[in-house]
Design a protein around this motif. Sequence first.
Motif: not given
Length: 465
Positions: A142, A180-182
């Motif tokens: 990120g 949000k990604r993980t």
Amino acid sequence: MNLSSRPRPARRLRGSAAAALAAVLGLSLAGLSTGPSGASGGVVVVDEVPPTSVRIVQANLLSGQPDAKFTADLATVFAQAPDFITYNEVPRRADAALAPAPYALFRTPGTYTGATPIAWRADRWEALATGTHMISNLRGRGPGQAVEWGVRYANWVTAREYATGRVVSAVSTHLTPRSKRTEKIIKPSVRRLGALVATLAASGPVLIGGDFNFHYTNKKEYPRDVLTEQGLTPTYDVTGTYAPTGDHRGATIDYVFLHKAEQFRVTGQTTTELNSDHDALTVDAELLTSPVGQPVSFRPGPVVNRPSGGRAGRRVVLDLLVDAIDAAPKGAGIHMDTRGLGDQRIYGSLLKAVERGVKVQFLTRRYRPNAMEKALFARLKAKVRTRQWAVGCWATCRRIESRRNLPMTRLLVSTAGATRALRIDSDQPAAYAASRNPTTASIRTSTRVYDWGFREFLALVGRTY
């Protein structure tokens, strides 16, 4: 093989089912005696010795902090004289600094595999096995990230205490920070950790230390459902106390988890300020398990779980099955049939039994076998006239079940620790869901009762003895 159509019966052998089992598995069951009846069954330790005290320190030492502060943090950790140290964020720190004499250390070198080494006192504990296990593998960085947050590993050691022979495993890991990604990999990461722990648990109790990056009292973050599913109990649950461990709005994100919490007695839990942005977490516990060479024994009688009695109370019957499987030595025979296998620890114990040379025969009466059961089918194959197999059965088994009033789960173990001819019948499937329901199991050590159970087990696959 279609078990709905009965195959040609095997040639009838003379003698009891125990004798048949001896013929099939090459076992000697002569001289077995009926165990005494008892009002309350269970697992007892033969020639029990005092518990072993273990101290574990979880230390996240902040990647990139100045050498002087890092060295001071190490001194603080070693001043507590821990038996095991679970390190985080130290991929580029020297092994010699992390494990000066009398300590030893294991990790697989690398930016990700080497970030979570495990250290232990080599003058007290003999390493039996070590390894590295992938926890998550979400690639990509990120904004502003120097490393891939989604790539995480655990390092572990299985060690035996020189003085008593007791065996314990310690695992060091560090879960991804939440973003949000993980977000989507946090629960799968706990399940991957649980799979590792289930394998290690066949050798004895397991301690897990690490920065888990979820706050203990935040119900939205803390994945209690998955942790409970995997049999991981934080010491905060056991002691009823917790303290901030991270300099991040006072969050409690560093943990020591216990697997098979009933095999530990937690005697102390403290945090210590470090130069790092995390405090060290120190846990003192006693191992209540039997040392190597001190066999367990199974006392005849009923065993009842307590759904409202905490994790240990809920798993009484499931853990009884695990203990019986784990106590089977090389060359013994295990025969298990159930309405459904759905407990990760029982599944892991069956696999470990196969690995150490126990002859396992498994049958599920579930209409549609699940992933665990299918994995056993693939591992053990379906040739029911061989020494080892795993199959599913529906129509034929249900007819026999209704006619003979079979228990939901039956486990037969030819030798379990100091007990010969062990039979356990449970009124629930061998699934984790049983921990939420009132469950009763009966332990029997009579050769005659074992023989009858073996006869019924063979009938489920169309065999006689």
